[in-house]
Structures are given as structure tokens and as C-alpha cells.
Write an enzyme that holds these catalytic residues in place. Structure first.
Site, mmCIF file in Angstrom:
data_model
loop_
_atom_site.group_PDB
_atom_site.id
_atom_site.type_symbol
_atom_site.label_atom_id
_atom_site.label_comp_id
_atom_site.label_asym_id
_atom_site.label_seq_id
_atom_site.Cartn_x
_atom_site.Cartn_y
_atom_site.Cartn_z
ATOM 1 N N HIS A 20 0.825 -1.204 0.000
ATOM 2 C CA HIS A 20 0.000 0.000 0.000
ATOM 3 C C HIS A 20 0.862 1.258 0.000
ATOM 4 C CE1 HIS A 20 -4.110 -1.702 0.783
ATOM 5 N NE2 HIS A 20 -3.341 -2.762 0.940
ATOM 6 N N ASP A 110 -5.331 6.279 1.473
ATOM 7 C CA ASP A 110 -5.589 4.898 1.110
ATOM 8 C C ASP A 110 -7.059 4.591 1.378
ATOM 9 O OD1 ASP A 110 -5.736 1.969 1.265
ATOM 10 O OD2 ASP A 110 -3.542 2.002 1.324
#
Length: 456
Positions: A20, A110
Site C-alpha cells: 500500500h 488509502d
């Protein structure tokens, strides 16, 4: 570098795992190369692992500053602590810059962390969600969130039909969809990505128009993603960001460059690169089957085996295969995949690895185990035609004979191998085109930069 956009300061907030951090950091570098001030806000446990030119790095807290997720040991506990502590410390970071010459005016977060949008709005700034899965997987979970798909999905022979998607059979669906009780905390996190998405000012997807554009158009009213990918280091695509030869974040540092020296001794396209990512832990039986399959094949190999997994290898495996193989604890994956000695990529089919394989034109053998990997593997084999999905037995294990068969089909000369390599070369060119100047993804990024200018 273009003239700086005065006042444009974007903070990027990744979920603190390698898969990520990498794409969000890469997006930060893309914006920085276009004159935007970019800051990556990451947890105190991961902050020292990040170093990227032209991107500032600031710490926030997930509540487990000494050990991150491993300190929490429980997904529910960790996610709640990250929401509570992350919200507080992200707000503090925004306040820190308020009186500076570059106040923060955008948070790109995110999608696993939707609370970051609430923090942005509470502080009077804009927020954009960044999705790290394929557009197809995003569409599946968005439809579940909206009640268009019920869980668990229990199909017989009838495939799941979604707008803009090929028919998806049961073994093509994310594991959380087939067995929602298996990882309830992660399923909840997947669905929470859409909990406040309608409030986001922008939605970004790490994919590109030629790859998944039709899928996105079909669900644009549910998931209005702007496609800006592939988010991989510029040196491997367009080369427009000087010195951008790696992500700039590594939670597992390579021990040496031994693997590059080893690759230099091998013929072109003769080596299988084997890696199952930073999170997947294979069962001991599966590790043994992979090991014995590699040993019995006619293929050189590099296999990334984390230190925590090394005990699952058969006794004497490393010594008995040292003439044909190399086991490493970690490596620079893009550097390896770009090497001319690499002939295929045996992968868990995580989305970042899938994009990296596509971007570098490397044929793939998919060994998916959970989550979105199952869906990615279907597209690798059936839709994009760049590889083969290894078949599991009734115990969910890819046996050595199956791996050997896949390696032969991909690595040895034959019509299947030629077709896969042709497709891989085509997607490599299209990935480069999308992020190069004037490409579809580059236009979307430029559109966001113009949006930033208008907001200041």
C-alpha cells in the site's frame, strides 16, 4: 521540473504495509515531478523505511509505534487503534502546516482508511480516495456495499455477472466474498472503503484505461475512479522522473546485490522469479510442493523466501539446488523483473505484482491464495492472456507436477508460450503509453494538478 504551484500541498496517507505504501508513494513522486508539494504521512513504525527524492515524510501514530501491526496481533484491535490515533495525529499534522508557506489543502488517503476523509473535511480541506486493488475488485466490493450482491455468494454453475465484467465463476471471486466468515475484520475494512466515498472530492484507481477502462465506465455511478496507473517507478516506464529507479520504501531491505550478480551468469529468459509477496504465508505442504517442483524442473530460479518462512523448506533444499537456484530473503522486485535473464514470474497475483509484471512484459504463473489474488489470476490467464493460473487439488494445494507443467508451457518454446509473450509485450507497451506524456493516466494526473491550481 515545472514551476511550483504555489500553495498546492498534498498529504498522502497509506495503509502501512509494503503493497500500500509503494503505489501511494509513487503517486506522490508523480505529483512532485509536476510541481506539487507532496508529503507522505506514515506510521512511526514505518517512517524510517521511506526515503524518496522530492517527497517529505511525516510520522503519524497507529497506536503501536514500536511494532505496528505485529505489536497489535489482532486486526480488529489494530484497525480501531489506527483510526483513533491516526485521526488525532493526522489532524495535528494538518494544524502544524496551517501557518506555514505551504498549508496542506488535500489529503490523498488509502481507501482502507476512510476516516482520513472525515479528518480532512473537519479541517476544511479536500480529500481523495486512492484504491490499491484492480477496478474489477473495487467494483465487486462496491456492489456488495450497495446491496447489489449478497454474501456469501453461493454459486453452482451460474457465473456472477457484473456490468462491464466477464463472467466470474466462484473460484474467480475474492476469498472474502466466497467465505465472509474467514476474515471478518478484513471484509469489514474492504466494505468500509465505500462508507463515505460519495463525500470524496476525487477517487483514484491504480490501473489504466486500456487495461480496465470498460469495467470502470460500467460502474462509474458507483465507483467514479480516475485511472492514473500503473504506479511503478518511472525508470521502468516513461523515464520522465529523474533517478526514479525504485519505490523508495522498503520494510524488508535486500541483504545484498547477490541476486543481480547471479542473474548476470544466466542466459536470456532462462530464470523463473518466484515471489508470493510481503504478506502471504504458504502452508508448509505448499512450500514443499513448490520447492520440489522447482527442483525437478529444467528451469533456473530465484525464490524470495522471507526469514519467517525459511523453516518450511524441505531439508537440504537450498544446498541441493544451489547450481540452478538462488533463495533470497528479499530483493528489489522491479529490478529483478526487468532483468533480461528473467523468463517468467511465479506470483501470488497481488495487484502491485500483477501491474509490475504487466508493465515489464513478463509472463506470469499465478498461484493465488486469498483476497483479490483469485480475481487477478483469472484476468492474467483468461482476459489479458499473459500467463497461466496453476490449478489446485482438492486440498487447495498446487502440486509439484502442476508447477512443472506450467513452467514448461510458459518457459519452453511452443505456441502457448509464444502467445503469452506476444500478449505480455503488448501490455508492456500499453502500460508505458498510458503513463507517458499525453497518455490516458498522465492526462488524469494533469487534470488533478489543474484542479489543485484552481483550489488555491
Amino acid at each position: 521540473m515545472e514551476e511550483k504551484n504555489q500553495g498546492a500541498h498534498v498529504v498522502f496517507l497509506p495503509y502501512p504495509s509494503q503493497g500500500h505504501i509503494n503505489p501511494l508513494l509513487q503517486f506522490a513522486k508523480r505529483l512532485a515531478s509536476k510541481g506539487v508539494k507532496a508529503t507522505l504521512a506514515t506510521t512511526r513504525y514505518t517512517v524510517k523505511s521511506i526515503c524518496a527524492a522530492n517527497v517529505a515524510v511525516e510520522p503519524i501514530s497507529d497506536g503501536f509505534d514500536e511494532g505496528g501491526f505485529s505489536q497489535a496481533r489482532n486486526a480488529d484491535v489494530y484497525l480501531k487503534a489506527f483510526r483513533d490515533n491516526g485521526s488525532r495525529t493526522l489532524s495535528q499534522l494538518i494544524h502544524k502546516y496551517q501557518e506555514s508557506s505551504f498549508p496542506i489543502n488535500y489529503v490523498v488517503y488509502d481507501s482502507f482508511l476512510p476516516w482520513a476523509l472525515d479528518v480532512a473535511k473537519e479541517n476544511g480541506i479536500h480529500g481523495a480516495s486512492f484504491f490499491t486493488n484492480s477496478a474489477t475488485v473495487c467494483a465487486i466490493f462496491c456492489c456488495i456495499h450497495r446491496g447489489l450482491i449478497s454474501l456469501p455468494v453461493t454459486q453452482d454453475e451460474t457465473p456472477l455477472l457484473l456490468p462491464g465484467q466477464p463472467p466470474l465463476n466462484l473460484h474467480d471471486l475474492p476469498s472474502f466474498v466466497k467465505a465472509p466468515e474467514s476474515y471478518p475484520a478484513y471484509l469489514a475494512m474492504k466494505l468500509s472503503q465505500y462508507s463515505n466515498l460519495e463525500k470524496a472530492d476525487w477517487v483514484f484507481g491504480n490501473t489504466f484505461e486500456k487495461l480496465e477502462g470498460e469495467a470502470v465506465k460500467a460502474v462509474s455511478d458507483l465507483w467514479p475512479g480516475k485511472l492514473i496507473g500503473p504506479m511503478v517507478p518511472s525508470a521502468f516506464l516513461d523515464g520522465r522522473i529523474k533517478g526514479d529507479e525504485g519505490y523508495g520504501a522498503s520494510l524488508w531491505n535486500p541483504l545484498s546485490d547477490e541476486y543481480l550478480k547471479w542473474l548476470e551468469t544466466k542466459p536470456r529468459e532462462s530464470v523463473a522469479y518466484v515471489s508470493f509477496g510481503s504478506m502471504v504465508a504458504l502452508a508448509a505442504e505448499q512450500m514443499e510442493e513448490i520447492a520440489l517442483g522447482l527442483k525437478s524442473s529444467n528451469t533456473h530460479f530465484i525464490w524470495v523466501v522471507r526469514e519467517s518462512e525459511i523453516g518450511k523448506l524441505p531439508p537440504e533444499f537450498a544446498d541441493s539446488t544451489k547450481e540452478k537456484g538462488l533463495i533470497v530473503a528479499w530483493c528489489n522486485q522491479m529490478e529483478v523483473l526487468a532483468h533480461p535473464a528473467i523468463g517468467c514470474f511465479v506470483t501470488h497475483c497481488g495487484w502491485n505484482s500483477t501491474l509490475e509484471g504487466l508493465s515489464l512484459g513478463v509472463p506470469m504463473i499465478g498461484v493465488p491464495k486469498w483476497s483479490d489474488q483469485l480475481t487477478d489470476a483469472k484476468f492474467i490467464e483468461e482476459i489479458w492472456g499473459v500467463g497461466i493460473r496453476a490449478k489446485e487439488d482438492e486440498k487447495g494445494i498446487v502440486r509439484r507436477e502442476e508447477l512443472i507443467s506450467c513452467l514448461k508451457q510458459v518457459m519452453e518454446e511452443g505456441e502457448r508460450s509464444l502467445e503469452i509473450r506476444r500478449n505480455a509485450s503488448r501490455w508492456k507497451a500499453l502500460a508505458k503509453e498510458s503513463i507517458s506524456e499525453g497518455g490516458s493516466s498522465d492526462k488524469c494526473i494533469d487534470e488533478f494538478v489543474e484542479h489543485l491550481k484552481c483550489r488555491n
